[in-house]
Scaffold this active site. Sequence first.
Site, PDB file in Angstrom:
ATOM      1  N   ASP A 189      -7.683 -30.957  49.724  1.00 50.18           N
ATOM      2  CA  ASP A 189      -8.776 -31.783  49.214  1.00 50.18           C
ATOM      3  C   ASP A 189      -9.179 -31.190  47.854  1.00 50.18           C
ATOM      4  OD1 ASP A 189     -11.142 -33.462  49.131  1.00 50.18           O
ATOM      5  OD2 ASP A 189     -12.272 -31.677  49.728  1.00 50.18           O
ATOM      6  N   ASP A 218     -12.685 -32.103  45.797  1.00 48.25           N
ATOM      7  CA  ASP A 218     -14.130 -31.904  45.601  1.00 48.25           C
ATOM      8  C   ASP A 218     -14.714 -31.043  46.716  1.00 48.25           C
ATOM      9  OD1 ASP A 218     -14.188 -33.550  43.299  1.00 48.25           O
ATOM     10  OD2 ASP A 218     -14.135 -35.321  44.590  1.00 48.25           O
TER      11      ASP A 218
HETATM   12  C1  XBP Z   1     -15.378 -36.490  47.405  1.00 45.93           C
HETATM   13  C2  XBP Z   1     -16.176 -37.665  47.136  1.00 45.93           C
HETATM   14  C3  XBP Z   1     -16.206 -38.208  45.780  1.00 45.93           C
HETATM   15  C4  XBP Z   1     -16.993 -37.453  44.765  1.00 45.93           C
HETATM   16  C5  XBP Z   1     -17.212 -38.327  43.572  1.00 45.93           C
HETATM   17  O1  XBP Z   1     -14.989 -36.502  48.765  1.00 45.93           O
HETATM   18  O2  XBP Z   1     -16.778 -38.233  48.011  1.00 45.93           O
HETATM   19  O3  XBP Z   1     -16.767 -39.484  45.860  1.00 45.93           O
HETATM   20  O4  XBP Z   1     -18.273 -37.127  45.295  1.00 45.93           O
HETATM   21  O5  XBP Z   1     -16.011 -38.788  43.076  1.00 45.93           O
HETATM   22  P1  XBP Z   1     -13.738 -35.673  49.303  1.00 45.93           P
HETATM   23  P2  XBP Z   1     -15.842 -40.284  42.545  1.00 45.93           P
HETATM   24  O6  XBP Z   1     -13.867 -34.280  48.770  1.00 45.93           O
HETATM   25  O7  XBP Z   1     -13.893 -35.702  50.792  1.00 45.93           O
HETATM   26  O8  XBP Z   1     -12.472 -36.365  48.839  1.00 45.93           O
HETATM   27  O9  XBP Z   1     -17.122 -40.667  41.884  1.00 45.93           O
HETATM   28  O10 XBP Z   1     -14.687 -40.195  41.585  1.00 45.93           O
HETATM   29  O11 XBP Z   1     -15.530 -41.151  43.729  1.00 45.93           O
HETATM   30 MG    MG Z   2     -14.256 -32.473  49.804  1.00 50.74          MG
END
Ligand code: XBP
Ligand code: MG
Length: 235
Positions: free
Chosen positions: A10, A12
């Site tokens: 993953d 973020d």
């Molecule tokens: C990450 C997210 C993303 C970021 C924002 O989730 O939910 O939406 O917060 O990114 P994960 P965008 O780590 O579970 O993949 O604005 O580009 O969607």
């Molecule tokens: Mg995440």
Amino acid sequence: MKTLKAIIFDVDGTLVENERYAHRVAFNETFAEYKLDWHWDEEFYGELLAVTGGKERIRFYVDKYHPNESYSDAFIAELHKKKTARYNQMLVTNPIPLRPGVRSLIAEARQEGITLAIATTTSLRNVTVLLEQSLTPESVDWFDVIAAGDMVSAKKPAPDIYHYALKELGLKAEECIAIEDSYNGVRSATLANITTVITVNDYTRLDDFTGAALVVENLDEVDVALLRRLCVPSP
Ligand code: XBP
Ligand code: MG
């Protein structure tokens, strides 16, 4: 038995701590640019993280907190495009450091010939800029598959992005390990039957990680030998 063939990361919250001071700030600056009276403080943003995907998060927010106002999907998509541009600029002007242990785990995996992949809710562009700025400029090429954003219609906690990554990798779930940071992440990966390691952060520490094979603070507690031990074939 050494069955581990790929690690699917993953992004973020897992590779970097970017939600509080990068994504959140980019959302708020965009709302201000559009003269919208919306502000997501640090604590409130933690609640909003239950909804993955920036467009989906804005839609959830307006429907719940501004139910008498009407915003089209096109407007939300426009806001999100602006937010993405701001976020990308932040990644370049102020690169976010990788979380502890990320760089060394990636280096060890490459040395051991283990395939690297990504499965994320955020967009491909956000991933490539982040890798270039925070890992190394050429590191995008280290990842055989980058499964991202709208490549699937159902975002995490649905398993679709992991199913997509497995298909692109040409691997079975039991040959892979997923590394995640959140409830939505562990749900998504385990629904795709992938053994999952969780590295917690301040937004996710109290999440329900049922189904995870291992929960650690940081990835400096994890090496390839440990991942191989966790990656046992199902009987
Ligand atoms: C990450 C997210 C993303 C970021 C924002 O989730 O939910 O939406 O917060 O990114 P994960 P965008 O780590 O579970 O993949 O604005 O580009 O969607
Ligand atoms: Mg995440």
